[in-house]
Design an enzyme around this catalytic site. Structure first.
Site, PDB file in Angstrom:
ATOM      1  N   LEU A 153       0.834  -1.195   0.000  1.00  0.00           N
ATOM      2  CA  LEU A 153       0.000   0.000   0.000  1.00  0.00           C
ATOM      3  C   LEU A 153       0.873   1.251   0.000  1.00  0.00           C
ATOM      4  O   LEU A 153       1.921   1.286   0.655  1.00  0.00           O
ATOM      5  CB  LEU A 153      -0.919   0.025   1.226  1.00  0.00           C
ATOM      6  CG  LEU A 153      -1.844  -1.177   1.427  1.00  0.00           C
ATOM      7  CD1 LEU A 153      -2.893  -0.860   2.469  1.00  0.00           C
ATOM      8  CD2 LEU A 153      -2.501  -1.619   0.133  1.00  0.00           C
ATOM      9  N   GLY A 170       1.147  -5.227   1.320  1.00  0.00           N
ATOM     10  CA  GLY A 170       0.086  -5.261   0.310  1.00  0.00           C
ATOM     11  C   GLY A 170       0.516  -5.931  -0.986  1.00  0.00           C
ATOM     12  O   GLY A 170      -0.312  -6.500  -1.704  1.00  0.00           O
ATOM     13  N   ASN A 212       4.518  -8.136   6.378  1.00  0.00           N
ATOM     14  CA  ASN A 212       5.469  -7.651   7.395  1.00  0.00           C
ATOM     15  C   ASN A 212       5.005  -6.374   8.085  1.00  0.00           C
ATOM     16  O   ASN A 212       5.801  -5.688   8.730  1.00  0.00           O
ATOM     17  CB  ASN A 212       6.836  -7.407   6.740  1.00  0.00           C
ATOM     18  CG  ASN A 212       6.767  -6.281   5.723  1.00  0.00           C
ATOM     19  OD1 ASN A 212       5.740  -6.096   5.080  1.00  0.00           O
ATOM     20  ND2 ASN A 212       7.831  -5.530   5.583  1.00  0.00           N
ATOM     21  N   GLU A 213       3.713  -6.046   7.954  1.00  0.00           N
ATOM     22  CA  GLU A 213       3.275  -4.734   8.459  1.00  0.00           C
ATOM     23  C   GLU A 213       3.451  -4.555   9.958  1.00  0.00           C
ATOM     24  O   GLU A 213       3.505  -3.426  10.445  1.00  0.00           O
ATOM     25  CB  GLU A 213       1.848  -4.374   8.024  1.00  0.00           C
ATOM     26  CG  GLU A 213       0.838  -5.476   7.890  1.00  0.00           C
ATOM     27  CD  GLU A 213       0.859  -6.112   6.508  1.00  0.00           C
ATOM     28  OE1 GLU A 213       1.774  -6.926   6.296  1.00  0.00           O
ATOM     29  OE2 GLU A 213      -0.013  -5.820   5.681  1.00  0.00           O
TER      30      GLU A 213
HETATM   31  C1  LIG Z   1      -6.236   2.076   7.453  1.00  0.00           C
HETATM   32  C2  LIG Z   1      -4.873   1.516   7.352  1.00  0.00           C
HETATM   33  C3  LIG Z   1      -4.836   0.036   7.556  1.00  0.00           C
HETATM   34  C4  LIG Z   1      -3.646  -0.504   6.899  1.00  0.00           C
HETATM   35  C5  LIG Z   1      -3.689  -1.971   6.927  1.00  0.00           C
HETATM   36  C6  LIG Z   1      -2.801  -2.557   5.898  1.00  0.00           C
HETATM   37  C7  LIG Z   1      -1.428  -2.639   6.350  1.00  0.00           C
HETATM   38  C8  LIG Z   1      -0.348  -2.695   5.601  1.00  0.00           C
HETATM   39  C9  LIG Z   1      -0.391  -2.859   4.195  1.00  0.00           C
HETATM   40  C10 LIG Z   1       0.788  -2.200   3.505  1.00  0.00           C
HETATM   41  O1  LIG Z   1       1.040  -2.588   2.412  1.00  0.00           O
HETATM   42  S1  LIG Z   1       1.639  -0.920   4.278  1.00  0.00           S
HETATM   43  C11 LIG Z   1       3.045  -0.668   3.205  1.00  0.00           C
HETATM   44  C12 LIG Z   1       4.080  -1.613   3.603  1.00  0.00           C
HETATM   45  N1  LIG Z   1       5.189  -1.530   2.684  1.00  0.00           N
HETATM   46  C13 LIG Z   1       6.421  -1.453   3.109  1.00  0.00           C
HETATM   47  O2  LIG Z   1       6.707  -1.420   4.285  1.00  0.00           O
HETATM   48  C14 LIG Z   1       7.483  -1.371   2.052  1.00  0.00           C
HETATM   49  C15 LIG Z   1       8.457  -0.337   2.411  1.00  0.00           C
HETATM   50  N2  LIG Z   1       9.456  -0.231   1.348  1.00  0.00           N
HETATM   51  C16 LIG Z   1      10.520  -1.039   1.278  1.00  0.00           C
HETATM   52  O3  LIG Z   1      10.730  -1.961   2.030  1.00  0.00           O
HETATM   53  C17 LIG Z   1      11.500  -0.695   0.195  1.00  0.00           C
HETATM   54  O4  LIG Z   1      11.216   0.585  -0.268  1.00  0.00           O
HETATM   55  C18 LIG Z   1      11.482  -1.693  -0.990  1.00  0.00           C
HETATM   56  C19 LIG Z   1      10.077  -1.892  -1.549  1.00  0.00           C
HETATM   57  C20 LIG Z   1      12.070  -3.035  -0.568  1.00  0.00           C
HETATM   58  C21 LIG Z   1      12.360  -1.089  -2.118  1.00  0.00           C
HETATM   59  O5  LIG Z   1      13.642  -0.810  -1.610  1.00  0.00           O
HETATM   60  P1  LIG Z   1      14.637   0.081  -2.451  1.00  0.00           P
HETATM   61  O6  LIG Z   1      15.888   0.196  -1.661  1.00  0.00           O
HETATM   62  O7  LIG Z   1      14.754  -0.416  -3.844  1.00  0.00           O
HETATM   63  O8  LIG Z   1      13.918   1.492  -2.580  1.00  0.00           O
HETATM   64  P2  LIG Z   1      13.751   2.626  -1.451  1.00  0.00           P
HETATM   65  O9  LIG Z   1      14.896   3.585  -1.589  1.00  0.00           O
HETATM   66  O10 LIG Z   1      13.498   2.050  -0.129  1.00  0.00           O
HETATM   67  O11 LIG Z   1      12.396   3.343  -1.945  1.00  0.00           O
HETATM   68  C22 LIG Z   1      12.358   4.089  -3.141  1.00  0.00           C
HETATM   69  C23 LIG Z   1      11.279   5.157  -3.011  1.00  0.00           C
HETATM   70  O12 LIG Z   1      10.020   4.505  -2.878  1.00  0.00           O
HETATM   71  C24 LIG Z   1       9.354   4.988  -1.702  1.00  0.00           C
HETATM   72  N3  LIG Z   1       8.516   3.911  -1.152  1.00  0.00           N
HETATM   73  C25 LIG Z   1       8.899   2.701  -0.746  1.00  0.00           C
HETATM   74  N4  LIG Z   1       7.864   1.985  -0.314  1.00  0.00           N
HETATM   75  C26 LIG Z   1       6.777   2.781  -0.426  1.00  0.00           C
HETATM   76  C27 LIG Z   1       5.390   2.606  -0.126  1.00  0.00           C
HETATM   77  N5  LIG Z   1       4.891   1.443   0.378  1.00  0.00           N
HETATM   78  N6  LIG Z   1       4.564   3.610  -0.370  1.00  0.00           N
HETATM   79  C28 LIG Z   1       5.024   4.787  -0.880  1.00  0.00           C
HETATM   80  N7  LIG Z   1       6.329   5.013  -1.192  1.00  0.00           N
HETATM   81  C29 LIG Z   1       7.190   4.019  -0.957  1.00  0.00           C
HETATM   82  C30 LIG Z   1      10.488   5.381  -0.767  1.00  0.00           C
HETATM   83  O13 LIG Z   1      10.047   6.274   0.187  1.00  0.00           O
HETATM   84  C31 LIG Z   1      11.465   6.005  -1.739  1.00  0.00           C
HETATM   85  O14 LIG Z   1      10.990   7.299  -2.054  1.00  0.00           O
HETATM   86  P3  LIG Z   1      12.025   8.489  -2.233  1.00  0.00           P
HETATM   87  O15 LIG Z   1      12.748   8.638  -0.922  1.00  0.00           O
HETATM   88  O16 LIG Z   1      12.929   8.102  -3.348  1.00  0.00           O
HETATM   89  O17 LIG Z   1      11.155   9.678  -2.551  1.00  0.00           O
END
Ligand SMILES: CCCCCC/C=C\CC(=O)SCCNC(=O)CCNC(=O)[C@H](O)C(C)(C)COP(=O)(O)OP(=O)(O)OC[C@H]1O[C@@H](n2cnc3c(N)ncnc32)[C@H](O)[C@@H]1OP(=O)(O)O
Length: 229
Positions: A105, A150, A174-175
């Site tokens: 998400l 997600g 992993n949330e």
């Molecule tokens: C009412 C609410 C109830 C919620 C219930 C549901 C619960 C959870 C569901 C979810 O899906 S929550 C999201 C969980 N996702 C994560 O924790 C993923 C976090 N991201 C990562 O682990 C890493 O980014 C990656 C996917 C492994 C990629 O790693 P990489 O080193 O290649 O890239 P990064 O430098 O970390 O990231 C690049 C860029 O993308 C942005 N970003 C990463 N993940 C997200 C995301 N989920 N949403 C929005 N943006 C994301 C990150 O901030 C970086 O941005 P910039 O700094 O470059 O602007």
């Protein structure tokens, strides 16, 4: 929260009809989808091979294919179009980006937004799950990169999963690591695939699995050695 019934199959495209009952808010139908505007540049590329009846949906939403409202809207519309095309029997969902299947998400959709916008976003998440899980096409996730939270839900919602083997790629709900409790229907989707005990441990600890570990725990029946499927 009410009870909704999701039926899968009932057509020649899906031989093994299954029925499950899930607790969730009322699903949002096509009218709701068409009310929502999608962004101009496509976040998903869809290719349907009419000779095989197999469509490939490639996620192309840099940097990490996060599931934003726009992404989810486009996903549902694309899946619905394929669903209505009787020549399409199966769908492969995969990523066009290197190293990432989907980061789950979009965090920015859950931060500082109005209750109305949050409601719309959450409805879109449910709708993605409903459409994918209830599809009468055969659905396959070709997981060619990291797939946390997600992203993992989306993969678990498909009928089959294949994951590229790479020590940097992880998959899991992993949330917990973010301090978020996985909704019960995320949990149920995982239980359906890997069983209760594995799910319990994975959710409590917020685990991400490598492809071989996930294979051992019966997440899927095969993984591929190439880094790109
Ligand atoms: C009412 C609410 C109830 C919620 C219930 C549901 C619960 C959870 C569901 C979810 O899906 S929550 C999201 C969980 N996702 C994560 O924790 C993923 C976090 N991201 C990562 O682990 C890493 O980014 C990656 C996917 C492994 C990629 O790693 P990489 O080193 O290649 O890239 P990064 O430098 O970390 O990231 C690049 C860029 O993308 C942005 N970003 C990463 N993940 C997200 C995301 N989920 N949403 C929005 N943006 C994301 C990150 O901030 C970086 O941005 P910039 O700094 O470059 O602007």
């Amino acid at each position: 929260m009410g009870f909704g019934t999701v039926s899968r199959g009932g057509s020649s495209r899906w031989p093994d009809q299954r029925l499950c009952t899930v607790e969730m808010g009322p699903p949002c139908h096509t009218s709701c989808l068409s009310r929502r505007k999608s962004s101009s540049s496509p976040k998903i590329k869809v290719d349907l091979d009419s000779s095989t009846g197999i469509a490939v949906m490639k996620f192309q939403s840099p940097p990490v294919n996060s599931l934003s409202l726009d992404f989810l809207t486009e996903f549902c519309i694309s899946l619905e179009k394929l669903e209505m095309d009787r020549s399409c029997r199966g769908v492969v969902v995969t990523s066009a980006l290197p190293k990432i299947f989907s980061a789950g998400l979009d965090i920015m959709e859950m931060y500082g937004k109005s209750p109305e916008r949050c409601g719309e976003f959450w409805k879109a998440v449910q709708e993605m799950w409903l459409k994918l899980y209830g599809s009468n096409m055969v659905t396959i996730a070709a997981i060619n990169g990291s797939s946390p939270a997600g992203g993992c839900l989306m993969a678990l919602t498909c009928d089959y999963r294949i994951m590229a083997e790479n020590p940097r790629y992880g998959i899991g709900l992993n949330e917990t690591q973010l301090g978020i409790v996985a909704p019960f229907w995320f949990k149920d989707t995982m239980v359906n695939t890997v069983g209760h005990r594995t799910t319990e441990l994975a959710l409590e600890l917020g685990l991400l699995y490598s492809a071989p570990d996930a294979l051992r725990l019966a997440w899927w029946t095969s993984w591929c050695r190439r880094t790109r499927c």
